[in-house]
Design a protein around this motif. Sequence first.
Motif, short mmCIF file in Angstrom:
data_model
loop_
_atom_site.label_atom_id
_atom_site.label_comp_id
_atom_site.label_asym_id
_atom_site.label_seq_id
_atom_site.Cartn_x
_atom_site.Cartn_y
_atom_site.Cartn_z
N MET A 1 2.05 20.49 -15.72
CA MET A 1 1.26 21.62 -15.68
C MET A 1 1.98 22.85 -15.70
SD MET A 1 -1.74 20.29 -16.27
CE MET A 1 -2.95 21.66 -15.57
N LEU A 2 3.14 23.03 -15.05
CA LEU A 2 3.92 24.05 -14.73
C LEU A 2 4.61 24.33 -16.26
CD1 LEU A 2 4.88 26.16 -12.51
CD2 LEU A 2 6.94 24.75 -12.26
N PHE B 1 -1.70 23.90 -24.40
CA PHE B 1 -0.68 24.80 -25.17
C PHE B 1 -1.46 26.20 -25.87
CE2 PHE B 1 2.60 22.10 -24.35
CZ PHE B 1 2.16 20.76 -24.73
N CYS C 1 3.36 23.35 -19.16
CA CYS C 1 2.58 23.84 -20.09
C CYS C 1 1.97 25.21 -19.89
CB CYS C 1 1.35 22.58 -19.88
SG CYS C 1 1.61 21.18 -20.58
N THR C 2 2.07 25.88 -18.44
CA THR C 2 1.63 26.89 -18.26
C THR C 2 2.54 28.00 -18.87
OG1 THR C 2 1.05 26.22 -16.17
CG2 THR C 2 1.33 28.80 -16.40
N TYR D 1 2.06 1.92 -3.39
CA TYR D 1 1.00 2.59 -4.08
C TYR D 1 0.93 4.04 -3.68
CZ TYR D 1 -3.67 3.30 -5.90
OH TYR D 1 -4.98 3.77 -6.51
N ARG D 2 0.94 4.33 -2.60
CA ARG D 2 1.07 5.73 -2.19
C ARG D 2 2.09 6.65 -2.61
NH1 ARG D 2 -0.35 4.86 2.96
NH2 ARG D 2 1.99 5.35 3.76
N SER E 1 2.18 27.52 -22.98
CA SER E 1 1.03 28.03 -23.47
C SER E 1 1.00 29.64 -23.27
CB SER E 1 -0.38 27.66 -22.57
OG SER E 1 -0.30 27.98 -21.45
N ALA F 1 1.44 7.33 -6.07
CA ALA F 1 0.61 8.29 -6.32
C ALA F 1 0.99 9.67 -6.04
CB ALA F 1 -0.80 7.92 -5.59
N VAL F 2 2.02 9.69 -5.10
CA VAL F 2 2.65 11.03 -4.79
C VAL F 2 3.58 11.44 -5.94
CG1 VAL F 2 4.30 12.26 -3.18
CG2 VAL F 2 2.31 10.85 -2.29
N PHE G 1 2.86 15.28 -12.50
CA PHE G 1 1.66 16.02 -13.12
C PHE G 1 1.72 17.29 -12.77
CE2 PHE G 1 -2.58 16.87 -14.45
CZ PHE G 1 -3.29 17.86 -13.61
N LEU G 2 2.01 18.03 -11.61
CA LEU G 2 1.95 19.29 -11.40
C LEU G 2 3.38 20.10 -12.20
CD1 LEU G 2 1.63 19.58 -7.60
CD2 LEU G 2 -0.06 20.49 -9.49
N TRP H 1 -3.90 27.01 -11.21
CA TRP H 1 -3.00 27.37 -10.00
C TRP H 1 -3.73 28.25 -8.94
CZ3 TRP H 1 0.88 24.45 -10.13
CH2 TRP H 1 1.65 23.97 -11.04
N GLY I 1 3.53 10.55 -8.72
CA GLY I 1 2.60 10.83 -10.05
C GLY I 1 1.84 12.28 -10.16
N PHE I 2 1.49 12.61 -8.78
CA PHE I 2 1.08 13.81 -8.50
C PHE I 2 2.04 14.94 -8.92
CE2 PHE I 2 -1.96 16.93 -7.69
CZ PHE I 2 -1.86 17.61 -6.70
N MET J 1 0.90 -1.17 0.09
CA MET J 1 -0.04 0.01 -0.05
C MET J 1 0.93 1.40 -0.18
SD MET J 1 -3.14 -0.09 -0.48
CE MET J 1 -4.50 0.87 -0.26
#
Lengths: 441, 293
Positions: free
Chosen positions: A19-20, B83, A22-23, A4-5, A26, A8-9, A15-16, B93, A11-12, A1
């Motif tokens: 996103m940063l 994008f 891509c920010t 798994y946790r 974009s 997940a951490v 992901f962040l 954010w 992966g998160f 477990m």
Amino acid sequence: MKNYRGKAVKGFVVFLLIMLFCTFVSRSIYAYQMPRVETDKAQRKSISHVVSAEGCVAAVSESAVVVPAGIRIAEVCVRVGEKIEKGTVLFRLDTEYLIADAEALEDEIVLSEQKLTEKKSDLKIAEQARQTERARAKEDLENVTRTQDLNVGQASRRYELAKNEMTACSPEDEGRYALEKAFIEAEMSLQSADNERSLAILEAQRRVEDADRAVTNEKSSIMEAEQELEELQEALAIDQGLIAQNGEVFSGIDGSVSSVQISVGEKTTDGAAMKLADGSRGWVFEARLTKEQMAYFNPDDNVTLKFQNGKNAVENCLVLATNQIDDDNYLVTVEVQEESVSMGDTGVLQFSTQEGPYECCVLLSAVYTSNDSSYVFVIREIDTILGTELKIVKRNVSIIDKNDTYAALEEGSLGEEEQVVVDSDKEIAPGDTVRPMEYDY
Amino acid sequence: MRTKRFLWIVARRVIRKIADGICLCGFAVPVFLPVVMVLCSSVKSEYELSELLSPILSSGTGEINWQFLSLYPTAGHFFQLLFGTPDFFTVFWNSLKIVSLILLGQLVIAVPSAWAFAAFRFRGRGILFLLYIMLMLLPFQVTMLPSYLVLNRLHMLDTHGAVILPAIFSTFPVFLIYRSFAGIPGELLEAARIDGAGEWSIFTRIGVPLGSGGILSALVLGFLDYWNMMEQPLAFLQDKTLWPLSLYLPEIDIRQAGRALAASVITLIPAAFIFAMGQEYLEEGIAASGIKA
């Protein structure tokens, strides 16, 4: 477990980070795609109009060089635009043709003189016959008048008698009817005699007039013959003059050749062989202006003429005339005081005028036209998720005046503080988000 | 004979399992269906979406015809969103900031509050806890006006503080964490006191570690709640630059349905990760409450 946790951490976190990334990407793409615009406010300005129209130098007056028709051209000594002086040989005619033409004219003159003589003798005879006829007609007129007067007199007396008898008889008498009948007959006889008299006198008068007119045609025929003879003699004199000059035709004025209608080897025609521009009376500059250009033109203003071929520009020229050629074009004639110019020199007529001041003027590059309507793009600040952004708004306007640089809009079209888009690095449309142009310093 | 019996027992178990599975799936499918629809639709092309959503987009009549599998699948919506839409990241954010600060604040405020209710016996404790429960039950619409007035007086309207501050002092996490703290035996705390531990040491070294399940459960549930929070930002945030994701999604034009669906998928991902991280504690908390009951 825990694994798994932990995954997940991780992966998160990944992901962040994505996103940063891509920010930033974009935002960069958004900023790159955004059109950059240059803006300006509406200003209070006068609109100056500099009008240029092409034209050329023309003569104040022209004269035509006319020679007898049908003579062959032996040589053309000048060309269009060439400056000439009084006595310059313009062209030379073939003397053989001139001599032949003169001989033909002489023959014609002889024939014409003979005809004239015959016509004059015919006139004399006709005159005598006319006089005889006239006397006879006059005598007839007198006789007719006398006879008819007698007849009318008799008829009148019978009428009076019948009338008196009728008047004297009372209406109840038995013979009244016969008297009335006699009165009517007498009245009709009188009228008939009167009419007959008028007709006879008219007829006799006509005969007198005809006798007078008999010789009119002969007289007019003699006049025509005399005129023809005169023309032939003039033409002969011209031919003889040209023959004396060996067929050379000289210029009678100082100026320049404005047109040449003849060519070597061809025969002359009835029209002008050449046209000469008279330079002694000065030159004018003729330019064609459009209707739109004429709106800014004031005949009292002085204009500037700029010539090609390195000739001096002439300022403060006086406008002599403006004439409308058609619905959309005008011809402006300007006096030229410059001596170095000559017939046919091309140049540009320029004048400038200022209209206004207008309260609302923008750069012409800011105004767009579509389907006979004009509009500008103004920017407006709007609040979006990304903050305060500039958006394009279309504003319909009416242009009241414009030149190559500025356009004057109707007062009140734009606010005092409104920013109008005057330039952009990309195509823009209403609703687009834009940003101010950046300059490299 | 024994073999037959054995086979019959095995078969019965298998059939029962299958029947249980079918029965549970029957309840699970409606729950999962919206998520599956969003995932499937986010890769549909614009043409397919306009065809399927034409009753909404144009005519306003007729029924929507839905298909799970896309004829012309495309990742274009995700590319366009990731994008070509920088405002999405602004709201993303913002959401993350708001939720993080709320949860951090709740750790600071709600955990000690729950410990106080669980570990101490003081006068008015019952009434106060009852008050907490009543406040927890009040919907936002009831507390919106007083909150607005207070925030206005504090000059916090149109700031993230207007959303974060009231949420920090939410009573729901207190209630959740109290349940886990209440499960710690009192004798353990007594023993610690006897051993000379101060209240702060008892709280930090005994209370928090033993109650971590409840704390994490509260954080997970809090994340899921505040990640989708809508009423508070709508009421207190006028400036669009401060908006969270929950307000951004309804702003997307229905004509850009593809982008809206892609944004929905992206919005789901953090919640899925958080749930994955805290699933164990949630299950433990549910199981523990069941045992205690």
